[in-house]
Motif scaffolding. Structure first.
Motif, short mmCIF file in Angstrom:
data_model
loop_
_atom_site.label_atom_id
_atom_site.label_comp_id
_atom_site.label_asym_id
_atom_site.label_seq_id
_atom_site.Cartn_x
_atom_site.Cartn_y
_atom_site.Cartn_z
N THR A 145 0.84 -1.20 0.00
CA THR A 145 0.00 0.00 0.00
C THR A 145 0.87 1.25 0.00
N VAL A 146 0.41 2.25 -0.70
CA VAL A 146 1.04 3.58 -0.64
C VAL A 146 0.07 4.53 0.05
N LYS A 147 0.56 5.21 1.06
CA LYS A 147 -0.20 6.26 1.72
C LYS A 147 0.59 7.55 1.63
N GLY A 148 -0.11 8.64 1.48
CA GLY A 148 0.61 9.90 1.38
C GLY A 148 -0.30 11.09 1.55
N ARG A 149 0.31 12.24 1.36
CA ARG A 149 -0.42 13.50 1.47
C ARG A 149 0.09 14.45 0.40
N VAL A 150 -0.83 15.16 -0.22
CA VAL A 150 -0.47 16.17 -1.20
C VAL A 150 -0.50 17.52 -0.50
N LEU A 151 0.62 18.22 -0.54
CA LEU A 151 0.79 19.45 0.21
C LEU A 151 0.89 20.65 -0.72
N PHE A 152 0.48 21.80 -0.21
CA PHE A 152 0.63 23.05 -0.93
C PHE A 152 1.67 23.88 -0.22
N SER A 153 2.71 24.29 -0.93
CA SER A 153 3.80 25.07 -0.35
C SER A 153 3.52 26.56 -0.51
N GLY A 154 3.69 27.28 0.57
CA GLY A 154 3.47 28.72 0.49
C GLY A 154 2.14 29.11 1.09
N GLU A 155 1.82 30.38 0.93
CA GLU A 155 0.58 30.90 1.49
C GLU A 155 -0.62 30.36 0.72
N ALA A 156 -1.56 29.83 1.45
CA ALA A 156 -2.74 29.25 0.81
C ALA A 156 -3.58 30.33 0.14
N PRO A 157 -3.98 30.13 -1.10
CA PRO A 157 -4.80 31.13 -1.79
C PRO A 157 -6.23 31.11 -1.25
N GLU A 158 -6.88 32.24 -1.34
CA GLU A 158 -8.29 32.28 -0.96
C GLU A 158 -9.11 31.54 -2.01
N ARG A 159 -10.12 30.86 -1.54
CA ARG A 159 -10.97 30.10 -2.44
C ARG A 159 -11.87 31.06 -3.22
N GLY A 160 -11.86 30.92 -4.54
CA GLY A 160 -12.64 31.81 -5.39
C GLY A 160 -14.13 31.53 -5.31
N MET A 161 -14.91 32.50 -5.75
CA MET A 161 -16.37 32.38 -5.77
C MET A 161 -16.88 32.79 -7.15
N PRO A 166 6.88 -6.85 -0.31
CA PRO A 166 5.70 -7.64 0.05
C PRO A 166 5.04 -7.12 1.33
N ARG A 167 3.76 -6.86 1.27
CA ARG A 167 2.95 -6.42 2.41
C ARG A 167 3.46 -5.12 3.04
N GLU A 168 4.21 -4.36 2.28
CA GLU A 168 4.79 -3.12 2.80
C GLU A 168 3.84 -1.94 2.60
N THR A 169 3.82 -1.04 3.58
CA THR A 169 3.11 0.23 3.44
C THR A 169 4.16 1.33 3.33
N LYS A 170 4.14 2.04 2.22
CA LYS A 170 5.18 3.05 1.93
C LYS A 170 4.54 4.44 1.93
N GLN A 171 5.24 5.42 2.51
CA GLN A 171 4.79 6.80 2.52
C GLN A 171 5.30 7.51 1.27
N ALA A 172 4.44 8.25 0.60
CA ALA A 172 4.83 9.00 -0.60
C ALA A 172 4.04 10.31 -0.63
N ASP A 173 4.72 11.40 -0.37
CA ASP A 173 4.09 12.72 -0.34
C ASP A 173 4.45 13.51 -1.59
N PHE A 174 3.58 14.42 -1.96
CA PHE A 174 3.81 15.31 -3.10
C PHE A 174 3.62 16.75 -2.63
N THR A 175 4.39 17.65 -3.21
CA THR A 175 4.28 19.06 -2.87
C THR A 175 4.11 19.89 -4.13
N PHE A 176 3.08 20.74 -4.11
CA PHE A 176 2.83 21.67 -5.21
C PHE A 176 3.03 23.09 -4.69
N GLY A 177 3.59 23.93 -5.56
CA GLY A 177 3.76 25.33 -5.21
C GLY A 177 2.69 26.19 -5.88
#
Length: 262
Positions: free
Chosen positions: A53-69, A248-259
């Motif tokens: 299994t692969v478990k991870g988190r996708v991260l945003f680097s820097g100041e978070a933008p305001e959500r548009g409307m 075999p039967r391994e759980t691996k961490q894999a994170d991604f970062t977007f700017g």
């Protein structure tokens, strides 16, 4: 012996000598070489007992933008759901996590065979937005497209590798079922009646994919031991890739970062 008879006798003897290959036995014909292609190797199936299994988190680097409307004042049927406008779905950051990222195995599963799911995937028109905003399916898996709103919607597929379609869903509760016949990352879905309504479907020949949730987390299970290229796709921020190795039967961490966008 008459001269003519002697000549005839010499000619007959010469003909016999020539036909016998100058005194050598005739050779058997040589069979043609076997140049047929070898039979293709049988496709492998995943052994669930050794899958990882692969478990991870996708991260945003820097100041978070305001959500548009998006204003929907010209569409009273949708303003009933969103008095202050429809929140944008194309860039959502919560506590550093990036939502709606399609993460999938891009390379490493060649040669494996996967059953096509009979259970349909679901994408709804709900509250004048597509739910979910990003969906993953397998090739030839049924996809149920449903209108949950009391107003007209249409679902326009902009698939490039499969046959596109444009379906009207004028009645609340109305459903249509379609399939995508070829892999494609990603297929854009739009409602022409409400132009802010956009969804995305990732179509793969295998089930090894996930979509990041509100906190950016994702999980991909059922991976046989091996080396894989993972790719994370976001509609505005592009793609990120990395190579991992699963035992075999391994759980691996894999994170991604977007700017942020340049």
């Amino acid at each position: 012996m008459p001269k003519q008879s002697k000549i005839l006798l010499y000619l007959t003897a010469f003909a016999v000598l020539v036909s016998s290959g100058c005194g050598k036995k005739s050779e058997e014909p040589v069979p043609a070489a076997d140049v047929s292609s070898p039979a293709p190797a049988a496709a492998r199936t995943v052994d669930a007992a050794s899958a990882g299994t692969v478990k991870g988190r996708v991260l945003f680097s820097g100041e978070a933008p305001e959500r548009g409307m998006t204003s929907v004042q010209g569409n009273p049927e949708c303003a009933a759901f969103h008095k202050d406008g429809v929140p944008s779905e194309d860039l959502i950051v919560n506590s550093g996590g990036l939502q709606n990222v399609f993460v999938y195995v891009k390379e490493g599963l060649e040669g494996y065979r996967f059953e096509t799911p009979v259970q349909p995937a679901l994408m709804s028109n709900r509250g004048c937005v597509y739910v979910p905003h990003v969906l993953g399916v397998q090739v030839d898996q049924p996809v149920t497209l449903v209108n949950e709103d009391p107003t007209l919607h249409n679902i326009h597929s902009y698939a490039k590798n499969s046959k596109g379609f444009n379906l009207g869903l004028p009645i609340q509760g109305m459903k249509q079922v379609r399939k995508f016949t070829a892999p494609e990352v990603m297929v854009q879905m739009k409602c022409d009646v409400h132009p802010w309504m956009t969804g995305w479907i990732g179509v793969l020949p295998h089930p090894c994919f996930g979509v990041s949730g509100a906190d950016g987390s994702f999980e991909i299970a059922g991976l046989p031991p091996g080396t894989y290229v993972l790719e994370a796709w976001h509609e505005k921020l592009g793609t990120r890739s990395q190579t991992i190795e699963i035992g075999p039967r391994e759980t691996k961490q894999a994170d991604f970062t977007f700017g942020p966008q340049p």
